[in-house]
Design an enzyme around this catalytic site. Structure first.
Site, PDB file in Angstrom:
ATOM      1  N   CYS A   2       0.869  -1.172   0.000  1.00  0.00           N
ATOM      2  CA  CYS A   2       0.000   0.000   0.000  1.00  0.00           C
ATOM      3  C   CYS A   2       0.904   1.219   0.000  1.00  0.00           C
ATOM      4  O   CYS A   2       2.111   1.099   0.142  1.00  0.00           O
ATOM      5  CB  CYS A   2      -0.855   0.022   1.254  1.00  0.00           C
ATOM      6  SG  CYS A   2      -1.808  -1.476   1.484  1.00  0.00           S
ATOM      7  N   ARG A  27       1.705   1.587  -5.899  1.00  0.00           N
ATOM      8  CA  ARG A  27       1.885   0.619  -4.812  1.00  0.00           C
ATOM      9  C   ARG A  27       0.599  -0.127  -4.479  1.00  0.00           C
ATOM     10  O   ARG A  27       0.587  -1.058  -3.677  1.00  0.00           O
ATOM     11  CB  ARG A  27       2.367   1.335  -3.556  1.00  0.00           C
ATOM     12  CG  ARG A  27       3.687   2.042  -3.717  1.00  0.00           C
ATOM     13  CD  ARG A  27       4.100   2.633  -2.411  1.00  0.00           C
ATOM     14  NE  ARG A  27       4.260   1.604  -1.411  1.00  0.00           N
ATOM     15  CZ  ARG A  27       5.325   0.840  -1.255  1.00  0.00           C
ATOM     16  NH1 ARG A  27       6.351   0.999  -2.056  1.00  0.00           N
ATOM     17  NH2 ARG A  27       5.389  -0.088  -0.322  1.00  0.00           N
ATOM     18  N   TRP A  75      -3.791  -1.920  -1.592  1.00  0.00           N
ATOM     19  CA  TRP A  75      -3.829  -3.121  -2.435  1.00  0.00           C
ATOM     20  C   TRP A  75      -4.167  -4.242  -1.478  1.00  0.00           C
ATOM     21  O   TRP A  75      -3.373  -4.600  -0.610  1.00  0.00           O
ATOM     22  CB  TRP A  75      -2.478  -3.349  -3.088  1.00  0.00           C
ATOM     23  CG  TRP A  75      -2.463  -4.439  -4.113  1.00  0.00           C
ATOM     24  CD1 TRP A  75      -2.880  -4.357  -5.407  1.00  0.00           C
ATOM     25  CD2 TRP A  75      -1.988  -5.772  -3.939  1.00  0.00           C
ATOM     26  NE1 TRP A  75      -2.696  -5.554  -6.042  1.00  0.00           N
ATOM     27  CE2 TRP A  75      -2.147  -6.444  -5.171  1.00  0.00           C
ATOM     28  CE3 TRP A  75      -1.446  -6.469  -2.862  1.00  0.00           C
ATOM     29  CZ2 TRP A  75      -1.792  -7.768  -5.361  1.00  0.00           C
ATOM     30  CZ3 TRP A  75      -1.098  -7.793  -3.056  1.00  0.00           C
ATOM     31  CH2 TRP A  75      -1.264  -8.427  -4.296  1.00  0.00           C
ATOM     32  N   ASN A 101       0.899  -0.168   6.011  1.00  0.00           N
ATOM     33  CA  ASN A 101       1.329  -0.943   4.853  1.00  0.00           C
ATOM     34  C   ASN A 101       2.081  -2.153   5.379  1.00  0.00           C
ATOM     35  O   ASN A 101       2.964  -2.002   6.213  1.00  0.00           O
ATOM     36  CB  ASN A 101       2.254  -0.080   3.981  1.00  0.00           C
ATOM     37  CG  ASN A 101       2.949  -0.881   2.904  1.00  0.00           C
ATOM     38  OD1 ASN A 101       2.390  -1.846   2.389  1.00  0.00           O
ATOM     39  ND2 ASN A 101       4.154  -0.498   2.561  1.00  0.00           N
ATOM     40  N   GLU A 481      11.021 -13.129 -20.788  1.00  0.00           N
ATOM     41  CA  GLU A 481      10.674 -11.763 -20.401  1.00  0.00           C
ATOM     42  C   GLU A 481       9.600 -11.196 -21.343  1.00  0.00           C
ATOM     43  O   GLU A 481       8.648 -10.547 -20.910  1.00  0.00           O
ATOM     44  CB  GLU A 481      11.944 -10.880 -20.399  1.00  0.00           C
ATOM     45  CG  GLU A 481      11.734  -9.410 -20.104  1.00  0.00           C
ATOM     46  CD  GLU A 481      11.109  -9.101 -18.755  1.00  0.00           C
ATOM     47  OE1 GLU A 481      10.930 -10.007 -17.939  1.00  0.00           O
ATOM     48  OE2 GLU A 481      10.759  -7.932 -18.534  1.00  0.00           O
ATOM     49  N   LYS A 485       5.825  -9.920 -20.187  1.00  0.00           N
ATOM     50  CA  LYS A 485       5.341  -8.563 -20.489  1.00  0.00           C
ATOM     51  C   LYS A 485       3.971  -8.628 -21.153  1.00  0.00           C
ATOM     52  O   LYS A 485       3.043  -7.914 -20.789  1.00  0.00           O
ATOM     53  CB  LYS A 485       6.303  -7.897 -21.466  1.00  0.00           C
ATOM     54  CG  LYS A 485       7.279  -6.853 -21.223  1.00  0.00           C
ATOM     55  CD  LYS A 485       7.557  -6.134 -20.010  1.00  0.00           C
ATOM     56  CE  LYS A 485       7.393  -6.775 -18.690  1.00  0.00           C
ATOM     57  NZ  LYS A 485       8.554  -6.747 -17.819  1.00  0.00           N
ATOM     58  N   HIS A 504       8.738 -31.628 -27.490  1.00  0.00           N
ATOM     59  CA  HIS A 504       8.487 -32.582 -26.409  1.00  0.00           C
ATOM     60  C   HIS A 504       7.098 -32.375 -25.812  1.00  0.00           C
ATOM     61  O   HIS A 504       6.851 -32.749 -24.671  1.00  0.00           O
ATOM     62  CB  HIS A 504       9.599 -32.484 -25.353  1.00  0.00           C
ATOM     63  CG  HIS A 504      10.935 -32.831 -25.912  1.00  0.00           C
ATOM     64  ND1 HIS A 504      11.308 -34.136 -26.197  1.00  0.00           N
ATOM     65  CD2 HIS A 504      11.973 -32.053 -26.331  1.00  0.00           C
ATOM     66  CE1 HIS A 504      12.519 -34.147 -26.728  1.00  0.00           C
ATOM     67  NE2 HIS A 504      12.944 -32.887 -26.833  1.00  0.00           N
ATOM     68  N   LYS A 603       2.958  -2.741  -8.150  1.00  0.00           N
ATOM     69  CA  LYS A 603       4.349  -2.530  -8.547  1.00  0.00           C
ATOM     70  C   LYS A 603       5.324  -3.234  -7.626  1.00  0.00           C
ATOM     71  O   LYS A 603       6.300  -3.812  -8.072  1.00  0.00           O
ATOM     72  CB  LYS A 603       4.638  -1.021  -8.570  1.00  0.00           C
ATOM     73  CG  LYS A 603       6.044  -0.667  -8.993  1.00  0.00           C
ATOM     74  CD  LYS A 603       6.315  -1.083 -10.423  1.00  0.00           C
ATOM     75  CE  LYS A 603       7.738  -0.818 -10.854  1.00  0.00           C
ATOM     76  NZ  LYS A 603       8.053  -1.531 -12.100  1.00  0.00           N
TER      77      LYS A 603
HETATM   78  O1  M6R Z   1      10.898  -4.955  -7.374  1.00  0.00           O
HETATM   79  P1  M6R Z   1      11.352  -6.278  -7.887  1.00  0.00           P
HETATM   80  O2  M6R Z   1      12.306  -6.198  -8.998  1.00  0.00           O
HETATM   81  O3  M6R Z   1      11.902  -7.160  -6.778  1.00  0.00           O
HETATM   82  O4  M6R Z   1      10.048  -6.975  -8.443  1.00  0.00           O
HETATM   83  C1  M6R Z   1      10.080  -8.273  -8.953  1.00  0.00           C
HETATM   84  C2  M6R Z   1       8.832  -8.580  -9.752  1.00  0.00           C
HETATM   85  O5  M6R Z   1       7.703  -8.436  -8.955  1.00  0.00           O
HETATM   86  C3  M6R Z   1       8.704  -7.690 -10.995  1.00  0.00           C
HETATM   87  O6  M6R Z   1       9.810  -7.791 -11.836  1.00  0.00           O
HETATM   88  C4  M6R Z   1       7.434  -8.073 -11.782  1.00  0.00           C
HETATM   89  O7  M6R Z   1       7.587  -9.339 -12.330  1.00  0.00           O
HETATM   90  C5  M6R Z   1       7.155  -7.029 -12.861  1.00  0.00           C
HETATM   91  N1  M6R Z   1       5.769  -6.666 -12.828  1.00  0.00           N
HETATM   92  C6  M6R Z   1       7.417  -7.525 -14.237  1.00  0.00           C
HETATM   93  O8  M6R Z   1       7.100  -6.579 -15.200  1.00  0.00           O
END
Ligand code: M6R
Length: 608
Positions: A2, A27, A75, A101, A481, A485, A504, A603
């Protein structure tokens, strides 16, 4: 997970709180609320929904000017998003309000104890126990009360607390959840993150666990749980308030993708002195590298994917064995760590709960911890033995882009640095790599300048239900990655596969028109990759290939080839990922998704 903001001064607290919360919405954004004090009464306004819903609610009221207040953007963890579960929470007589939080792990037993004493709960949250405990321990002194409250709490917390009996002061504390103090002139602030108060001050105290802060408009004092005064250094924020805002772009994600050439340049160039890689204050040097015989890289999400690239590079260049672990697995799997093990922890936020717990686990086992972190002063940065910052600046969009590419940049630097220290590459080879590294920002610019090509692909394929990403070696790591995304912001189902693994099982899913991204930037693996492309093509797949300039072989077989500028194969990932980021972005925007705040995500994942 939060955002908290608090204000005390002579100005109207409300706009400060709302503007601060706006910067913290990344957050958490399922509910929001504020508490202020007017004529010795607490005013609490809170609602399920976005901050704009709270603003709408406030517009219909006439709260009047209050010079003290706390705010919260939530959140949900305990209790679904609802008006009642929104913060601030209060005691029954509504004389004390708290924002929190984190997670109170023993809240069920505390709740039972309080209920047995006659306390009635209005919400399903863990936070509400804090308000009732404060009521139970209140003796006229907010600091005493807060100390007694936290002595009963297990778990993580950043707490801000005000009382109508104290319109001239308020208190705050943190443990395992971020909280900073902003020092103004005739006004002071607390917040979960710096951008929330940057328009008011650049002077910050970075709080440690269980430091109790007492704020008035003219000063801030900090003490420990025994009320011993603590003197802290002021941290001066050097980056600009603009850096945390959209700067004219439609979305933070778009802005952050476009910032990549600059931040990658900042991350790399400042570490190259006289053609040599230099990490300031890094304890691994020519003498100590021999003490490392194994490396773990531990992270979550995109940071984990950056770690996969790191493994490949460190093993290839420096010849040190590397294991890469998802933090939530590492912390529970009895990893074999000793004093000769280096644990590289990667995290944008530096606050990810699983990653932080993995760090602590590795520390308990005597491992040496190197953190690669973006947020300065974050928990992971503070608890590690060594820190290398990624210098990406604040990343607001939930989908990581510039943080990921700066993490890759550090991986390039680190693997080359280790290789040279260990004598696995010659000075000349290291210099060649360094020169290539310095060219990356220009190459990134050239990729970014072809956004329209990707936008067109987005408009062609945004309605797809499933998209596959294939690659071999480093391309496979980037495929993961790219797939993440796409899933997280456009909600298109996707899978990343090591191309050789496809037959496989998964190839059964390829049918006429299935869209497949085929990453083919690695010369040594190209022939093998070409065979895999032909396999899926033969089953009707539409192929979008990514290759280095000059590769002519894919033109005939792929439906579209996106060319990245020519680059040393080992460094290609940083360019290959960009069209994949953009593809996800355009699919999501064309579909009308909330790109910066995708559903169900926040985030910074500060809960397990
Ligand atoms: O703040 P962090 O790098 O530790 O966060 C890790 C993941 O939560 C973060 O990379 C998440 O997978 C992103 N939303 C990916 O875009």
């Amino acid at each position: 997970m939060c955002g908290i903001v608090g204000y005390i001064g002579s100005n109207d607290a409300l706009p400060v709180l709302i503007n601060g919360l706006r910067k913290l919405e990344y957050r958490g954004y399922d509910s929001a609320g504020i508490a202020t004090i007017m004529n010795n009464e607490l005013n609490i306004v809170k609602t399920k929904g976005r901050l704009s819903d709270l603003e709408e609610k406030l517009n219909g009221m006439n709260l009047g000017k209050s010079t003290i207040g706390i705010g919260h953007t939530r959140w949900a963890t305990h209790g679904a998003p609802s008006d009642l579960n929104s913060h601030p929470h209060t005691n029954m007589s509504k004389t004390i309000a708290v924002v929190h939080n984190g997670i109170i792990e023993n809240y069920i037993e505390l709740k039972e104890e309080l209920q047995n004493k006659g306390y009635k709960f209005a919400s399903e949250t863990d936070t509400e126990v804090i308000a009732h405990l404060a009521d139970m321990y209140y003796n006229g002194d907010l600091i005493d009360t807060l100390i007694k409250v936290i002595s009963r709490l297990k778990g993580s917390y950043a707490i801000g607390m005000i009382s109508n009996e104290h319109p001239e002061d308020f208190v705050a504390v943190r443990k395992d959840s971020p909280l900073i103090v902003g020092l103004g002139t005739g006004e002071n602030f607390i917040a979960s993150d710096i951008p929330a108060i940057l328009e008011h001050t650049r002077k910050i105290y970075l709080l440690e666990d269980n430091e109790i802060v007492h704020l008035t408009k003219s000063g801030v004092t900090i003490c420990d749980i025994n009320k011993n005064k603590i003197t802290k250094e002021i941290f001066n924020v050097e980056w600009d308030v603009e850096a945390a805002e959209k700067g004219g772009y439609e979305h933070f994600m778009l802005k952050e993708m476009n910032e990549q050439p600059k931040v990658v340049h900042d991350t790399i160039a400042q570490r190259i002195i006289n053609g040599k890689i230099n990490f300031e204050n890094f304890s691994v040097n020519r003498d100590t590298i021999k003490d490392i015989n194994k490396i773990f890289i531990v992270a979550c999400g995109s940071a984990y994917h950056a770690g996969m690239v790191g493994k490949y590079l460190i093993e290839h260049l420096a010849e040190i064995p590397v294991e890469v672990d998802i933090a939530s697995e590492f912390r529970y799997r009895n990893p074999i760590v000793d004093e000769k093990t280096l644990i590289i922890i990667i995290s944008q936020s530096g606050e990810t709960a699983d990653t932080l717990a993995a760090l602590r686990e590795a520390k308990k086992r005597n491992g040496k911890i190197l953190a690669i972190v973006n947020v300065v002063g974050s928990s992971i940065a503070r608890e590690a033995d060594d820190v290398i910052y990624t210098w990406a600046g604040p990343e607001i969009a939930v989908a990581s882009t510039k943080a990921y590419t700066t993490q890759l940049s550090i991986m390039y630097l680190l693997s080359t640095y280790f290789a040279e220290l260990k004598g696995k590459i010659t000075t000349n080879e290291a210099k060649k790599l360094v020169d290539e590294l310095l060219d990356i920002p220009e190459k990134l610019k050239s990729v970014m300048s072809r956004a329209s090509e990707i936008k067109e692909l987005g408009s062609k394929y945004y309605k797809e239900r499933d998209i596959f990403f294939l690659g071999r070696g480093l391309d496979y790591m980037v495929a993961m990655e790219g797939s993440l995304k796409l899933k997280e912001i456009s909600y298109i189902h996707s899978e990343a596969y090591a191309a050789g693994e496809l037959k496989h099982g998964t190839i059964a899913l390829i049918e006429q028109g299935t869209v497949v991204f085929a990453l083919a930037t690695q010369e040594a693996l190209f022939e093998k990759m070409l065979s895999n492309i032909k396999e899926v093509k033969a089953r009707g797949a539409s192929i979008i290939a990514i290759a280095q300039e000059g590769n002519e072989q894919l033109k005939d077989i792929a439906d579209h080839v996106f060319y990245i500028p020519k680059i040393e194969d080992k460094l290609a990932s940083i360019l290959t990922v960009v069209p994949l980021q953009m593809f996800a972005y355009y699919c999501a925007t064309i579909k009308g998704c909330d790109v910066d705040k995708p559903r169900n995500l926040a985030k910074s994942v500060t809960v397990e």
